[in-house]
Write a protein that holds these residues in place. Sequence first.
Motif, short mmCIF file in Angstrom:
data_model
loop_
_atom_site.label_atom_id
_atom_site.label_comp_id
_atom_site.label_asym_id
_atom_site.label_seq_id
_atom_site.Cartn_x
_atom_site.Cartn_y
_atom_site.Cartn_z
N ALA A 11 -9.86 59.04 -56.69
CA ALA A 11 -10.15 57.66 -56.29
C ALA A 11 -11.53 57.57 -55.67
CB ALA A 11 -9.10 57.17 -55.30
N GLY A 12 -11.93 58.63 -54.96
CA GLY A 12 -13.24 58.63 -54.35
C GLY A 12 -14.35 58.53 -55.36
N GLY A 13 -14.04 58.88 -56.63
CA GLY A 13 -15.04 58.76 -57.69
C GLY A 13 -15.11 57.38 -58.29
N GLY A 14 -14.32 56.44 -57.77
CA GLY A 14 -14.42 55.07 -58.24
C GLY A 14 -13.21 54.53 -58.96
N SER A 15 -12.08 55.25 -58.92
CA SER A 15 -10.87 54.80 -59.60
C SER A 15 -10.02 53.95 -58.69
CB SER A 15 -10.06 56.01 -60.10
OG SER A 15 -8.81 55.59 -60.59
N VAL A 16 -10.04 52.64 -58.89
CA VAL A 16 -9.21 51.73 -58.10
C VAL A 16 -7.74 51.99 -58.40
CG1 VAL A 16 -8.63 49.31 -57.71
CG2 VAL A 16 -11.02 49.99 -57.93
N HIS A 17 -7.44 52.27 -59.67
CA HIS A 17 -6.07 52.55 -60.07
C HIS A 17 -5.49 53.70 -59.25
CE1 HIS A 17 -3.04 54.65 -62.58
NE2 HIS A 17 -2.69 53.43 -62.95
N ALA A 18 -6.24 54.80 -59.14
CA ALA A 18 -5.77 55.95 -58.37
C ALA A 18 -5.67 55.62 -56.89
CB ALA A 18 -6.70 57.14 -58.59
N ALA A 19 -6.63 54.86 -56.37
CA ALA A 19 -6.63 54.52 -54.95
C ALA A 19 -5.41 53.70 -54.58
CB ALA A 19 -7.91 53.75 -54.60
N ILE A 20 -5.02 52.78 -55.44
CA ILE A 20 -3.82 51.98 -55.17
C ILE A 20 -2.58 52.87 -55.14
CG2 ILE A 20 -2.30 50.20 -56.13
CD1 ILE A 20 -4.84 48.80 -57.16
N GLY A 21 -2.51 53.82 -56.09
CA GLY A 21 -1.39 54.74 -56.10
C GLY A 21 -1.32 55.58 -54.84
N VAL A 22 -2.47 56.03 -54.36
CA VAL A 22 -2.54 56.81 -53.13
C VAL A 22 -2.08 55.98 -51.94
CG1 VAL A 22 -4.13 57.91 -51.51
CG2 VAL A 22 -4.33 58.35 -53.96
N LEU A 23 -2.58 54.77 -51.87
CA LEU A 23 -2.27 53.90 -50.74
C LEU A 23 -0.76 53.65 -50.63
CD1 LEU A 23 -3.32 51.99 -48.48
CD2 LEU A 23 -3.43 50.19 -50.22
N PHE A 24 -0.14 53.28 -51.74
CA PHE A 24 1.29 52.96 -51.71
C PHE A 24 2.15 54.22 -51.69
CE2 PHE A 24 -0.40 48.87 -52.82
CZ PHE A 24 0.48 47.97 -52.26
N PRO A 83 5.66 49.94 -47.57
CA PRO A 83 5.21 48.59 -47.95
C PRO A 83 5.03 47.65 -46.76
CG PRO A 83 6.90 49.35 -49.46
CD PRO A 83 6.83 50.38 -48.36
N ASP A 84 5.91 47.76 -45.74
CA ASP A 84 5.78 46.88 -44.57
C ASP A 84 4.50 47.19 -43.79
OD1 ASP A 84 8.09 45.58 -45.19
OD2 ASP A 84 9.35 46.64 -43.74
N GLU A 85 4.12 48.46 -43.76
CA GLU A 85 2.89 48.82 -43.05
C GLU A 85 1.67 48.30 -43.81
OE1 GLU A 85 0.67 52.63 -40.94
OE2 GLU A 85 2.53 52.92 -42.07
N ILE A 86 1.72 48.38 -45.12
CA ILE A 86 0.62 47.84 -45.93
C ILE A 86 0.52 46.34 -45.71
CG2 ILE A 86 -0.17 47.41 -48.29
CD1 ILE A 86 1.00 50.13 -49.03
N ALA A 87 1.67 45.66 -45.64
CA ALA A 87 1.66 44.22 -45.43
C ALA A 87 1.02 43.85 -44.10
CB ALA A 87 3.09 43.67 -45.50
N SER A 88 1.27 44.65 -43.08
CA SER A 88 0.73 44.34 -41.76
C SER A 88 -0.73 44.77 -41.59
CB SER A 88 1.59 44.99 -40.67
OG SER A 88 1.53 46.40 -40.76
N ARG A 89 -1.18 45.70 -42.45
CA ARG A 89 -2.54 46.24 -42.32
C ARG A 89 -3.37 46.01 -43.58
NH1 ARG A 89 -1.84 52.41 -40.81
NH2 ARG A 89 -4.11 52.23 -40.85
N HIS A 90 -3.00 45.05 -44.40
CA HIS A 90 -3.61 44.89 -45.72
C HIS A 90 -5.14 44.75 -45.66
CE1 HIS A 90 -2.82 40.76 -44.36
NE2 HIS A 90 -3.86 40.41 -45.09
N LYS A 91 -5.66 44.08 -44.63
CA LYS A 91 -7.10 43.90 -44.54
C LYS A 91 -7.83 45.22 -44.36
CE LYS A 91 -6.99 39.13 -42.82
NZ LYS A 91 -7.38 38.22 -41.72
N GLU A 92 -7.19 46.15 -43.64
CA GLU A 92 -7.80 47.48 -43.46
C GLU A 92 -7.98 48.19 -44.80
OE1 GLU A 92 -6.03 50.10 -40.59
OE2 GLU A 92 -5.13 48.40 -39.53
N PHE A 93 -7.11 47.88 -45.75
CA PHE A 93 -7.13 48.56 -47.03
C PHE A 93 -7.89 47.78 -48.11
CE2 PHE A 93 -2.84 49.78 -45.19
CZ PHE A 93 -3.31 50.96 -44.63
N GLY A 94 -8.61 46.73 -47.69
CA GLY A 94 -9.39 45.97 -48.65
C GLY A 94 -8.57 45.05 -49.53
N LEU A 95 -7.38 44.69 -49.07
CA LEU A 95 -6.50 43.83 -49.85
C LEU A 95 -6.42 42.43 -49.25
CD1 LEU A 95 -3.54 46.32 -50.44
CD2 LEU A 95 -5.49 45.86 -51.96
N GLU A 96 -6.15 41.46 -50.09
CA GLU A 96 -5.98 40.08 -49.65
C GLU A 96 -4.60 39.61 -50.09
OE1 GLU A 96 -7.77 35.87 -51.10
OE2 GLU A 96 -9.25 37.35 -50.41
#
Length: 216
Positions: A129-142, A147-160
Amino acid sequence: MSDAAQPTAAEVRAAAEAVKAALDRHLEAVEHRTGDDDPAVYDAFNELAAAAEVYDEQLYDRYDEVTPFEIPASDDSLPPYTGPEEPNAVSVLIRRDYAVAQTQRLLAQAQRIADLDPDSDEGSAAAGAGGGSVHAAIGVLFGEYEPDEIASRHKEFGLEEGDSTLWVTATEDLPEPGEWLTAPFEQADPQRVVCRFDVSSVFDDELHEVGGREEA
């Protein structure tokens, strides 16, 4: 719209009278309801919504004017509940939509996971993902966060945040392990929804709740 296609003044007046009649029927159904799931109230609600929609459209087409109120369409409400009165189990169905608002922030978070534990599976994916793969980065994040932590911290992860919904459905018995994993949402039945919670910008970012079979 051409003048020929516009409704007549008489048609607009008839549509207004239909709304008045539907209001009376809805009030009467509510006054004589037999319970929370009274189908007469549900039918009267839908009739009122349909009549109001016709009036709103004709008023706009004829006079370029709108009504000061909005009645949710029938598609926004739940059908009558037909599930068990005393369910032995419940299923919780959740959907949350996100837009990737800040790609670099998302990639940086994935890379941070790789730096913390480079030998893990998530770390290997994050390195890609560090090489520019958004697909891989999303997989890593989730894969790393609940999911509840992502929902509460979505801005930290560049999500809207987009729309989200949560359905609690009643079932007779708990399914066998692995029974529905191949098609987890295939058997979602709106008539077995005990309560539902929707969040959307169309509700001015407020919680829209259909709980205990009540329409907001």
